[in-house]
Design a protein around this motif. Structure first.
Motif, PDB file in Angstrom:
ATOM      1  N   ASN A 156      19.176   8.606 -59.745  1.00  0.00           N
ATOM      2  CA  ASN A 156      19.229   9.520 -58.604  1.00  0.00           C
ATOM      3  C   ASN A 156      17.908   9.506 -57.844  1.00  0.00           C
ATOM      4  O   ASN A 156      17.476  10.524 -57.313  1.00  0.00           O
ATOM      5  CB  ASN A 156      19.536  10.951 -59.066  1.00  0.00           C
ATOM      6  CG  ASN A 156      20.859  11.047 -59.786  1.00  0.00           C
ATOM      7  OD1 ASN A 156      21.901  10.799 -59.194  1.00  0.00           O
ATOM      8  ND2 ASN A 156      20.823  11.348 -61.065  1.00  0.00           N
ATOM      9  N   GLN A 180      15.496   8.429 -54.760  1.00  0.00           N
ATOM     10  CA  GLN A 180      15.809   8.344 -53.331  1.00  0.00           C
ATOM     11  C   GLN A 180      15.240   7.094 -52.671  1.00  0.00           C
ATOM     12  O   GLN A 180      14.291   6.490 -53.157  1.00  0.00           O
ATOM     13  CB  GLN A 180      15.261   9.578 -52.615  1.00  0.00           C
ATOM     14  CG  GLN A 180      15.742  10.889 -53.208  1.00  0.00           C
ATOM     15  CD  GLN A 180      17.240  11.063 -53.183  1.00  0.00           C
ATOM     16  OE1 GLN A 180      17.937  10.398 -52.429  1.00  0.00           O
ATOM     17  NE2 GLN A 180      17.753  11.937 -54.025  1.00  0.00           N
ATOM     18  N   LEU A 181      15.830   6.751 -51.541  1.00  0.00           N
ATOM     19  CA  LEU A 181      15.291   5.715 -50.662  1.00  0.00           C
ATOM     20  C   LEU A 181      14.459   6.382 -49.573  1.00  0.00           C
ATOM     21  O   LEU A 181      14.891   7.371 -48.983  1.00  0.00           O
ATOM     22  CB  LEU A 181      16.425   4.921 -50.006  1.00  0.00           C
ATOM     23  CG  LEU A 181      17.359   4.144 -50.928  1.00  0.00           C
ATOM     24  CD1 LEU A 181      18.418   3.408 -50.100  1.00  0.00           C
ATOM     25  CD2 LEU A 181      16.588   3.147 -51.776  1.00  0.00           C
ATOM     26  N   HIS A 219      12.059   5.095 -54.754  1.00  0.00           N
ATOM     27  CA  HIS A 219      10.974   5.764 -55.480  1.00  0.00           C
ATOM     28  C   HIS A 219      11.404   6.005 -56.930  1.00  0.00           C
ATOM     29  O   HIS A 219      11.822   7.098 -57.305  1.00  0.00           O
ATOM     30  CB  HIS A 219      10.653   7.074 -54.763  1.00  0.00           C
ATOM     31  CG  HIS A 219       9.475   7.832 -55.310  1.00  0.00           C
ATOM     32  ND1 HIS A 219       8.843   7.508 -56.490  1.00  0.00           N
ATOM     33  CD2 HIS A 219       8.812   8.911 -54.822  1.00  0.00           C
ATOM     34  CE1 HIS A 219       7.852   8.361 -56.705  1.00  0.00           C
ATOM     35  NE2 HIS A 219       7.824   9.214 -55.718  1.00  0.00           N
ATOM     36  N   LEU A 232      10.614   8.924 -59.591  1.00  0.00           N
ATOM     37  CA  LEU A 232      11.296  10.219 -59.694  1.00  0.00           C
ATOM     38  C   LEU A 232      12.234  10.294 -60.897  1.00  0.00           C
ATOM     39  O   LEU A 232      13.074  11.170 -60.973  1.00  0.00           O
ATOM     40  CB  LEU A 232      12.061  10.515 -58.400  1.00  0.00           C
ATOM     41  CG  LEU A 232      11.193  10.660 -57.149  1.00  0.00           C
ATOM     42  CD1 LEU A 232      12.033  11.027 -55.943  1.00  0.00           C
ATOM     43  CD2 LEU A 232      10.129  11.730 -57.373  1.00  0.00           C
ATOM     44  N   ASN A 233      12.089   9.382 -61.829  1.00  0.00           N
ATOM     45  CA  ASN A 233      12.854   9.472 -63.070  1.00  0.00           C
ATOM     46  C   ASN A 233      12.221  10.488 -64.029  1.00  0.00           C
ATOM     47  O   ASN A 233      11.063  10.852 -63.863  1.00  0.00           O
ATOM     48  CB  ASN A 233      12.922   8.082 -63.716  1.00  0.00           C
ATOM     49  CG  ASN A 233      14.074   7.272 -63.155  1.00  0.00           C
ATOM     50  OD1 ASN A 233      15.227   7.619 -63.372  1.00  0.00           O
ATOM     51  ND2 ASN A 233      13.763   6.220 -62.417  1.00  0.00           N
ATOM     52  N   PRO A 234      12.987  10.936 -65.032  1.00  0.00           N
ATOM     53  CA  PRO A 234      12.528  12.051 -65.886  1.00  0.00           C
ATOM     54  C   PRO A 234      11.117  11.906 -66.454  1.00  0.00           C
ATOM     55  O   PRO A 234      10.351  12.871 -66.427  1.00  0.00           O
ATOM     56  CB  PRO A 234      13.574  12.093 -67.007  1.00  0.00           C
ATOM     57  CG  PRO A 234      14.812  11.554 -66.390  1.00  0.00           C
ATOM     58  CD  PRO A 234      14.369  10.540 -65.362  1.00  0.00           C
TER      59      PRO A 234
END
Lengths: 356, 356
Positions: free
Chosen positions: B86, B88-89, B108, B111-113
């Motif tokens: 999830n 984003q671009l 990006h 932005l992973n956990p």
């Protein structure tokens, strides 16, 4: 049209939402953005918000602007967004066990574009700055706020000026702000001094102030409550626990929840529970007076606030009246923790899993 | 049922997907997980994947498991997920301008956990470990991999053992792994030495290896291509540009794209473009031979790889054959950049916005 209103019960002065002020012109009190939402159908809006989860339009994908019916009015094309929000809920059974609780869920706000919840307030703050025709934005910060403001300002083509205290700021965060092209001014003093300076400077200059005293910041941050409830299918938790520094976040969450209650989305508020570090605990101290039955509460600023949790090392929190209001609305609590307790909680997990 | 297959054209040995091996038992080559997807209806799957964007089930919300029809088969209840993906671009017009391009979009993955793309591979890797009944997982790492593996192992109740080179690792990342309860073993050597050691140790021990030589890691990472295309409404970009270190990510993206092409989701591949640091450029050197017309390519490991970009400071990349295959599939490119170019690009933006 939403308008600005002083939160002081004896004042309640109203101003147009485009007035270039951050606090009440009459009495100096904090300002709320008040929404006149007519004929809300909670079920209908809930469905629309769910549908936007699958949309590919940035304003729908943003975990802030997805809820735009309850936000400052702005044309979709003028929204300055980095598709913030969409942060997940994580069950934390081992943490719950450590804390002696049945269930504990984290909303991991670090999954925002620049790494903190500040992005939720900056998308609305910078969008408002753009609406006012601003070219320059400013804030005082020890870390996350500066990185976030610099990123959104760059996105909007604005110049960012950041006032930081000398020493004890998060270097990774500072370099992030520099990477986004911000101008950083280090001052001889602590965060509270930097905050006072930037408030003075922005009063009569073309610099637009983007600390959380700015009510448009809190409009974005209140969507933390909206998104959390959407993710929980609108089941209200018992408590929402937040760390308390400048108190903008707890204030924003409380405002969001209060609006949802008034519009019939929920039928009760979770208890807002604010945790302060013992060495930076002005709200905790105030709350003890409240418990003693005092009604005329006035926060005593703390000189020389000190804690390893630098993001909440604040002795003179800007939003204390709003935070207090949220505590009253929600029958909330303020608690403090020692440096030792912070370190113990952080090391506990490590110790349990040591096995070699 | 998906099965493991050696990627060496002269070997192509096949193994059941539950065989506890990381490389080909016959020739030592790298392994692919091969999917026999029958009667795929791309439009139907695309619709199902879009619908899952609005779902509240973790396996649907995960940007990896959302695409589970093209992933290793596993019961939904056995998936170890932190709702990764999830990401984003972001359009980056100023970066595009600096690079002399018309358009440049970032995905990006930070932005992973746990803050890196490694989470995409760890959800599938640790899920496979659980499927095999593993209690202990291991990896060599200079940073992101260790933090990610430690987090997913903790989630699954497994023990994590991490081998790190002496010095020059990312301290923030290391402390993240420690916070998640991992056991960290520092060895006297560089990343390539640590990698060799962990491969030796995991060969005959109950430690399950979770570096990117493990084909189940790459299964998760290939969804970078899936999610990117879903976000672009399946419009294929001209190029996908990735940094090249151990080459697992470029390999995974290439595999994902190749599968989409074969199943009729897309009708061409974007050119995969791998960027290496001049001081850690073994694939670039190999690629120059390829340009000279040589066909029998063998990567020469580079001793003493050196670059400030520590995450790609790797002289002996594990997945070079898979990366090369991806370059051929996509008519791709390998380029190198100097330390000066890296620093210039990072400082450029800053200089442009300096105004006080």
């Amino acid at each position: 049209m939403p308008f600005l209103q002083c939160i002081e019960p004896d004042c309640k002065a109203q101003f147009a939402s485009t007035t270039p002020i951050y606090t009440c012109e009459r009495c100096g009190g904090l300002l709320d953005l008040v929404h006149e939402v007519k004929a809300i159908e909670p079920d209908q809006l809930r469905q629309a918000w769910d549908a936007r989860l699958a949309s590919k339009a940035p304003a729908d994908q943003s975990g802030v602007w997805r809820f735009r019916e309850l936000l400052p009015e702005v044309e979709e094309a003028n929204i300055v967004t980095m598709i913030e929000g969409n942060t997940q809920l994580f069950e934390a059974p081992r943490c719950a066990d450590y804390a002696g609780m049945n269930q504990l869920t984290f909303k991991h706000l670090g999954l925002n574009p620049t790494g903190s919840f500040k992005d939720l307030g900056m998308t609305t703050g910078v969008t408002q700055a753009a609406r006012m025709g601003t070219q320059n934005v400013a804030c005082a910060s020890t870390g996350n706020t500066s990185a976030s403001m610099a990123a959104y300002a760059a996105r909007a083509g604005m110049k960012a000026v950041i006032f930081i205290p000398s020493g004890q700021i998060a270097l990774g965060k500072l370099s992030q702000a520099l990477d986004y092209g911000a101008t950083v001014v280090q001052i001889d003093g602590d965060f509270d001094d930097a905050m006072q300076l930037v408030r003075d400077i922005t009063k009569d200059s073309p610099l637009y102030l983007l600390n959380s005293v700015n009510p448009f910041r809190l409009e974005g941050q209140k969507t933390i409550a909206f998104e959390m409830l959407q993710q929980r299918d609108w089941r209200v938790p018992d408590r929402i626990v937040v760390p308390g520094g400048n108190l903008g976040n707890s204030s924003a969450i409380a405002k969001g929840l209060h609006e949802l209650l008034e519009m019939g989305f929920i039928d009760r508020l979770p208890k807002i529970t604010i945790i302060q570090a013992e060495g930076a605990n002005p709200l905790y101290q105030l709350w003890q007076h409240h418990r003693a039955g005092e009604t005329q509460l006035k926060l005593q600023a703390l000189k020389g606030a000190s804690t390893l949790a630098t993001a909440i090392k604040i002795g003179s929190p800007v939003s204390w009246q709003k935070a207090l209001r949220g505590l009253w609305w929600s029958d909330g609590e303020v608690e403090q923790v020692s440096e030792q307790e912070i370190a113990d909680a952080k090391s506990h997990h490590r110790a349990r899993w040591h096995w070699l």
